[in-house]
Design a protein around this motif. Structure first.
Motif, PDB file in Angstrom:
ATOM      1  N   LEU B 111     -16.372  26.561 -38.507  1.00  0.00           N
ATOM      2  CA  LEU B 111     -16.659  25.521 -39.496  1.00  0.00           C
ATOM      3  C   LEU B 111     -15.407  24.681 -39.744  1.00  0.00           C
ATOM      4  N   LYS B 112     -14.287  25.353 -39.854  1.00  0.00           N
ATOM      5  CA  LYS B 112     -13.029  24.663 -40.134  1.00  0.00           C
ATOM      6  C   LYS B 112     -12.636  23.750 -38.969  1.00  0.00           C
ATOM      7  N   GLU B 113     -12.878  24.207 -37.769  1.00  0.00           N
ATOM      8  CA  GLU B 113     -12.493  23.420 -36.592  1.00  0.00           C
ATOM      9  C   GLU B 113     -13.646  22.554 -36.093  1.00  0.00           C
ATOM     10  N   SER B 114     -14.653  22.345 -36.948  1.00  0.00           N
ATOM     11  CA  SER B 114     -15.830  21.634 -36.442  1.00  0.00           C
ATOM     12  C   SER B 114     -15.480  20.228 -35.953  1.00  0.00           C
ATOM     13  N   ASP B 115     -14.521  19.584 -36.619  1.00  0.00           N
ATOM     14  CA  ASP B 115     -14.115  18.251 -36.164  1.00  0.00           C
ATOM     15  C   ASP B 115     -13.569  18.306 -34.748  1.00  0.00           C
ATOM     16  N   THR B 116     -12.796  19.343 -34.488  1.00  0.00           N
ATOM     17  CA  THR B 116     -12.192  19.459 -33.164  1.00  0.00           C
ATOM     18  C   THR B 116     -13.231  19.826 -32.115  1.00  0.00           C
ATOM     19  N   ILE B 117     -13.996  20.882 -32.384  1.00  0.00           N
ATOM     20  CA  ILE B 117     -14.874  21.344 -31.309  1.00  0.00           C
ATOM     21  C   ILE B 117     -16.072  20.428 -31.102  1.00  0.00           C
ATOM     22  N   SER B 118     -16.297  19.490 -32.029  1.00  0.00           N
ATOM     23  CA  SER B 118     -17.358  18.522 -31.741  1.00  0.00           C
ATOM     24  C   SER B 118     -16.805  17.272 -31.078  1.00  0.00           C
ATOM     25  N   LYS B 119     -15.497  17.262 -30.796  1.00  0.00           N
ATOM     26  CA  LYS B 119     -14.902  16.098 -30.130  1.00  0.00           C
ATOM     27  C   LYS B 119     -14.172  16.448 -28.835  1.00  0.00           C
ATOM     28  N   VAL B 120     -13.735  17.673 -28.724  1.00  0.00           N
ATOM     29  CA  VAL B 120     -12.984  18.065 -27.530  1.00  0.00           C
ATOM     30  C   VAL B 120     -13.552  19.375 -27.005  1.00  0.00           C
ATOM     31  N   HIS B 121     -13.555  19.481 -25.685  1.00  0.00           N
ATOM     32  CA  HIS B 121     -14.027  20.732 -25.113  1.00  0.00           C
ATOM     33  C   HIS B 121     -12.951  21.808 -25.216  1.00  0.00           C
ATOM     34  N   VAL B 122     -13.216  22.819 -26.004  1.00  0.00           N
ATOM     35  CA  VAL B 122     -12.393  24.028 -25.993  1.00  0.00           C
ATOM     36  C   VAL B 122     -13.385  25.193 -26.044  1.00  0.00           C
ATOM     37  N   PRO B 123     -13.075  26.298 -25.376  1.00  0.00           N
ATOM     38  CA  PRO B 123     -13.964  27.454 -25.535  1.00  0.00           C
ATOM     39  C   PRO B 123     -14.014  27.826 -27.015  1.00  0.00           C
ATOM     40  N   HIS B 124     -15.206  27.937 -27.549  1.00  0.00           N
ATOM     41  CA  HIS B 124     -15.321  28.105 -28.999  1.00  0.00           C
ATOM     42  C   HIS B 124     -14.817  29.453 -29.483  1.00  0.00           C
ATOM     43  N   PHE B 125     -14.622  30.358 -28.544  1.00  0.00           N
ATOM     44  CA  PHE B 125     -14.080  31.656 -28.919  1.00  0.00           C
ATOM     45  C   PHE B 125     -12.612  31.541 -29.339  1.00  0.00           C
TER      46      PHE B 125
END
Lengths: 427, 280
Positions: B111-125
């Motif tokens: 939730l905290k990194e939602s801005d990042t993971i909805s804009k850049v591909h990183v393994p969500h783990f």
């Protein structure tokens, strides 16, 4: 053809609008998560809202070194497409693949934290983009120099302007030396100088063989940077081709005009003295088109038939801009010329508007044929043809290498001279 | 330069089946710098623009131990054998607070990194994993205070105390046994934040932090041993104080429970991750 560096095959993406929660069984959610993509099951996901297709069966290939612009209105699917290519979002159907290293800037400064300094943010941002500590060590000085942030780099980001953040973010992405650079509206926030630097950097990346995929609403930027355009509308590819053609067609559509040749205009009353037959716009090589570069001369060709006897007939053409302001009117003004072509019969009138005169954008043509003496309208067709004039921003138009907005109704290329004021010393 | 680097022929495939949760172990290894960078960032942020940070880090376990020693020792008359109940609780609370904050960070991470993971591909783990590490600094600070306290108060710990920081480094495994479930759920449904807090409140009492495990009636021991936090707490305290409060068998049970939970958690995480981005 060389092997593409990126390809999209039958890509579709379904979104759900207006999320509605309510009771969702966890088990169902897990099962749906497993199944999504393998089978269609809108019945479950419709609980989240109205389904709609953001992308519908899109296919294209991009070769190495191509610079592709994705254009289209809001909700056309541009961002969804970029997100899928950047591997942020999964497609619902279809497939895309690419080779090499990709840098995607879907947003300026993803993951930037205002409490951290520029240096600390640069490290995190580079890491988020998949780079390692060696990259930071090797490229950091170049990144900072390009972003012109030498003095501010150890200041917390909350003291940065939007432009400074944009500069930092763009520099990091650019210095990753990606094989594919995806950029969504990144240049919208920077100042003119930085925008130019960015475009130059992107161009040079392209020249080094990098592929650039760029979304921007600024046609001058797109025309300057890209070689190819894909126009998306409602999730479908409307047009895929040379950027000048796509931008022109898109620009004309934006103005809600279609630039079709006007032909066979028949007067309502057969007793009309003059009948307008056809109006075309021609390039210098005689090819009819509705899309011109600002540098090109535009030849207008009007065919008409004089039906009545004893007239002095003078054709006239008005150029009207998108705001329906008349830019210029050109017509036969010599009585001798008007008299010479007045006997009943078919005529062709041609006039050439010189290059480097018209402004960028849409130009509507209104044609009329007047009686020379009394200036009566013998025949008229309002906004019969629409031309789209684009600026490739190659540097040799009146735009030079400036990419921002330029006012005025016409844009002739006038030469400026600037020299030191010889009187300044005496004052 | 780019042009000189041979273009890899390994195509990156993007389909509806593309895994954005883990990739492979190799993928995760390739992203190790991001894990590091996110951890460092969180540590820096915690100590930036704060006055009390170190004080809080020290006071949190200390005061908890004092209060629990009072409640359990004086009110409930709990005995912790030859080890003073305060020392027993202090050791437990230090490792417990690491677990506690690592779990709440990790559960909140998507939730905290939602801005990042909805804009850049990183393994969500990666953010989920990075969330478990950043409070290790807090742990080390309070651990040093603990060592100083033990030495000053005349308690000489055995050599095994040098293992304690390394045992603590295994805490993320216990944390992941919970956060692999909680992180994607918190991303999808905001009210899972509350659930995480609730779970932590219950776990504090279901884990032998302030009481010895062998005081638990034998009937309940098998159930409590399933808690993935048990083995970390017990091993950590054993390394500092030289004795475990439970049968080693229960350590194995807890460890096994952790691994089973992680394996199921990975599958769960992967499944929810498929729908996560669209609804984050």
């Amino acid at each position: 053809m060389t092997r593409p560096i990126l390809a999209v095959e039958g890509l579709s993406k379904r979104h759900y609008h207006g999320a509605q929660t309510g009771y969702i069984a966890l088990r169902a959610l897990v099962e749906a998560g497993r199944a999504e993509g393998q089978i269609d099951q809108p019945s479950f996901f419709s609980r989240f809202g109205e389904p709609f297709w953001a992308l519908r069966d899109i296919s294209f290939e991009v070769g190495p070194g191509e610079r592709l612009a994705v254009i289209g209105g809001n909700g056309a699917g541009k961002s969804t497409l970029l997100k899928i290519l950047a591997r942020v979002v999964r497609p619902t159907r279809g497939r895309a693949w690419y080779r090499g290293r990709m840098a995607a800037m879907l947003e300026v400064g993803t993951g930037f934290n205002t409490d951290l300094t520029g240096r600390e943010n640069a490290t995190v941002n580079a890491a988020v983009m998949g780079m390692d500590s060696r990259f930071i060590k090797r490229k950091f000085d170049e990144i900072v120099a390009f972003a012109e942030l030498e003095e501010a780099i150890d200041t917390p980001l909350k003291f940065y302007s939007t432009g400074m953040k944009a500069r930092l973010a763009f520099s990091i992405a650019a210095f990753m030396e990606p094989d594919i650079l995806i950029a969504d509206e990144v240049l919208a926030v920077g100042d003119a100088k930085f925008q130019r630097a960015c475009l130059q950097k992107m161009s040079s990346l392209g020249e080094q063989g990098s592929t650039v995929i760029f979304v921007s609403h600024s046609m001058p930027q797109v025309l300057r940077l890209c070689t190819r355009g894909i126009w998306l509308d409602q999730g479908k590819v409307v047009m895929d081709g040379a950027i000048s053609d796509v931008a022109a067609a898109y620009g004309a559509k934006q103005m809600n005009m279609t630039g079709e040749d006007y032909e066979n205009y028949r007067p309502k009353d057969a007793k009309d003295p003059v009948r307008l037959v056809n109006l075309r716009a021609l390039k210098a090589d005689g090819e009819p088109t509705t899309q011109f570069d600002v540098r090109d001369p535009v030849t207008l060709e009007l065919r008409y038939e004089v039906l009545a006897d004893g007239l002095q007939v003078a054709p006239e053409i008005s150029l009207i801009d998108a705001n329906h302001q008349e830019i210029l009117v050109t017509g036969v003004r010599q009585s001798q010329q008007a008299t010479a072509a007045s006997a009943p019969g078919a005529y062709v009138g041609r006039v050439t508007v010189p290059g480097d005169l018209l402004n960028e954008g849409v130009h509507h043509l209104t044609v009329r044929v007047l009686s020379f003496e009394r200036h009566e309208r013998l025949a008229e067709s309002r906004e019969a043809l629409t031309l789209f004039v684009g600026d490739q921003a190659a540097g040799d138009s009146a735009r030079g290498d400036y990419l921002g907005p330029i006012g005025g109704m016409v844009r002739p290329r006038l030469d400026w001279t600037i020299y030191p004021d010889p009187q300044a010393a005496t004052r | 330069m780019t042009a000189n680097r041979p273009l890899s022929d390994d195509a990156v495939d993007i389909t509806s089946a593309t895994d954005t949760a883990f990739g492979s172990f190799r993928t995760l290894w390739n992203w190790r710098f991001l894990t590091w960078a996110l951890t460092v960032r969180d540590v820096k942020l915690r100590y930036k623009q704060t006055v009390l940070s170190f004080g809080i880090v020290i006071l949190r376990p200390l005061l908890s131990a004092v209060i629990m020693a009072f409640v359990l020792g004086s009110v409930a008359n709990l005995s912790t054998g030859e080890i003073p109940i305060f020392v027993f609780g202090f050791v437990g609370s230090i490792i417990w607070f690491y677990f506690n904050y690592a779990l709440s960070n990790s559960a909140m991470s998507l939730l905290k990194e939602s801005d990042t993971i909805s804009k850049v591909h990183v393994p969500h783990f990666i953010p989920v994993l990075a969330g478990t590490f950043s409070t290790y600094v807090d742990f080390m600070v309070s651990f040093i205070v603990l060592v100083v306290y033990l030495l000053v108060s005349g308690f000489t710990p055995g050599w095994t105390i040098v293992l304690a920081p390394f045992i603590a480094l295994a805490t993320p495994l216990s944390v992941l046994a919970y956060s692999l479930f909680l992180a994607p759920l918190t991303g999808l449904f905001r009210d899972f934040r509350e659930l995480t807090n609730l779970i932590l409140q219950f776990l504090l009492f279901l884990t032998p932090v302030y009481y010895p495990f062998d005081k638990v009636p034998a009937l309940f021991q098998p159930v409590l041993a399933l808690n993935p936090a048990l083995w970390v707490i017990e091993l950590f305290r054993a390394s500092v104080l030289g004795q475990m409060t439970c049968d080693p068998f229960w350590i194995w049970v807890s460890l096994g429970s952790t691994l089973v939970s992680c394996v199921i958690g990975i599958r769960f995480f992967r499944a929810l991750d498929r729908v996560l981005i669209d609804f984050l």
